[in-house]
Write an enzyme that holds these catalytic residues in place. Structure first.
Site, PDB file in Angstrom:
ATOM      1  N   GLY A  78       2.884   2.264  11.005  1.00  0.00           N
ATOM      2  CA  GLY A  78       3.745   3.431  10.910  1.00  0.00           C
ATOM      3  C   GLY A  78       4.389   3.833  12.227  1.00  0.00           C
ATOM      4  N   GLU A 109      -5.094  -5.323  10.516  1.00  0.00           N
ATOM      5  CA  GLU A 109      -4.033  -4.342  10.760  1.00  0.00           C
ATOM      6  C   GLU A 109      -4.291  -3.656  12.090  1.00  0.00           C
ATOM      7  OE1 GLU A 109      -4.281  -1.433   7.540  1.00  0.00           O
ATOM      8  OE2 GLU A 109      -6.216  -0.868   8.355  1.00  0.00           O
ATOM      9  N   SER A 168       3.525  -2.523  10.221  1.00  0.00           N
ATOM     10  CA  SER A 168       4.988  -2.403  10.291  1.00  0.00           C
ATOM     11  C   SER A 168       5.692  -3.716   9.937  1.00  0.00           C
ATOM     12  CB  SER A 168       5.419  -1.908  11.678  1.00  0.00           C
ATOM     13  OG  SER A 168       4.908  -0.608  11.917  1.00  0.00           O
ATOM     14  N   ASN A 216       0.850  -1.189   0.000  1.00  0.00           N
ATOM     15  CA  ASN A 216       0.000   0.000   0.000  1.00  0.00           C
ATOM     16  C   ASN A 216       0.888   1.242   0.000  1.00  0.00           C
ATOM     17  OD1 ASN A 216      -1.963   1.951   0.355  1.00  0.00           O
ATOM     18  ND2 ASN A 216      -2.451   1.378   2.461  1.00  0.00           N
ATOM     19  N   LYS A 268       0.017   4.276  -0.230  1.00  0.00           N
ATOM     20  CA  LYS A 268      -0.633   5.428   0.412  1.00  0.00           C
ATOM     21  C   LYS A 268      -0.433   6.683  -0.455  1.00  0.00           C
ATOM     22  CE  LYS A 268      -0.138   3.074   4.792  1.00  0.00           C
ATOM     23  NZ  LYS A 268      -0.010   3.150   6.253  1.00  0.00           N
ATOM     24  N   GLU A 303      -6.651   4.208   8.086  1.00  0.00           N
ATOM     25  CA  GLU A 303      -6.587   5.659   7.859  1.00  0.00           C
ATOM     26  C   GLU A 303      -7.913   6.188   7.327  1.00  0.00           C
ATOM     27  OE1 GLU A 303      -1.884   5.038   7.114  1.00  0.00           O
ATOM     28  OE2 GLU A 303      -3.191   5.335   5.388  1.00  0.00           O
ATOM     29  N   HIS A 311      -9.299   0.748   5.076  1.00  0.00           N
ATOM     30  CA  HIS A 311      -7.997   0.917   5.732  1.00  0.00           C
ATOM     31  C   HIS A 311      -8.153   1.793   6.970  1.00  0.00           C
ATOM     32  CE1 HIS A 311      -3.864   2.183   6.449  1.00  0.00           C
ATOM     33  NE2 HIS A 311      -3.493   1.106   5.779  1.00  0.00           N
TER      34      HIS A 311
END
Length: 247
Positions: free
Chosen positions: A170, A164, A210, A10, A12, A96, A94
């Site tokens: 991150g 996730e 990660s 991904n 992003k 985010e 996702h």
């Protein structure tokens, strides 16, 4: 027949044509394990460019789409548009999108259902925040997020689940292989009991949080981890090592 390992990258909101050309170069050079399915999630503006440059053994995914074919939804793209440029995957839900853009379980489920109806394959993301994990709500959260999707679809053959943990995205923190495996196993059991044994056993569940070249082999050795959804490391040559985690 075992579940085919599947690794997603991904990107992003990263990359320009120069950087993307470098990524395409290391993907072409590989070599990539032929027993692993590889998909890269590309910013919408570069989807056509990347699909035209990448070899066919690497799939391309949009990072989001809306829940209807067309209309007055400024800034959105539809599954029909994604299909029109020969892209066959989309990443939905996702963390985010959930955390920053406040997408609800219901909206994500509607998006998943429409994307599947339009003929796309879907990487559907679920996962808990640090606060939820520390409150021992991990299973409650991932089961709720999965149930929302299950309430809207019947055919899971074109769905990959990406678990996730939000606290491990991150941050450099990674769930231990044992922690990740425990959630994957619980999720698979929930799907066996609440959807069907066939779906539970056949669904591929990626781990995302990660993942790096350093930890991918140990994570990939877990029996219920069927691949990865990789963020930052997918922009670097080490992504090839992650794709090859099971070699």
């Amino acid at each position: 027949m075992g579940r085919k390992f599947v690794v997603g990258g991904n990107w992003k909101m990263n990359g320009d044509k120069n950087q993307i050309s470098e990524i395409i170069n290391f993907l072409q050079t590989g070599p990539l394990n032929q027993d692993t399915e590889v998909v890269v999630g590309v910013p919408a503006i570069y989807l056509d460019f990347v699909r035209s440059k990448l070899p066919q053994n690497v799939g391309v995914a949009a990072q989001n789409c809306y829940k209807v074919p067309k209309g007055a939804f400024t800034g959105e793209i539809s599954p029909a548009m994604i299909k029109d440029i020969s892209v066959n995957w989309v990443i939905l839900g996702h963390s985010e999108r959930r955390q920053i853009f406040h997408e609800s379980d219901e909206l994500i489920a509607e998006k998943v259902a429409h994307a599947l109806e339009a003929g796309l394959k879907v990487i559907a993301c679920i996962g808990e925040t640090l606060e939820e994990r520390e409150s021992n709500k991990t299973e409650e959260v991932v089961f709720r997020q999965t149930k929302a999707i299950a309430d809207k679809i019947n055919d899971w053959s074109n769905v990959v689940i990406a678990y996730e943990p939000v606290w491990a995205i991150g941050t450099g923190k990674t769930a231990t292989p044992e922690q990740a495996q425990a959630v994957h196993r619980s999720l698979r059991q929930w799907m066996c009991e609440n959807i069907s044994p066939e779906v539970g056993e056949s669904i591929r569940i990626q781990y995302g949080g990660s993942v790096t070249a350093a930890n991918c082999k140990e994570l990939g050795a877990q029996p219920d981890i069927d691949g990865f959804l990789v963020g930052g490391a997918s922009l670097k040559p080490e992504f090839v090592n992650i794709v090859n985690a099971r070699q």
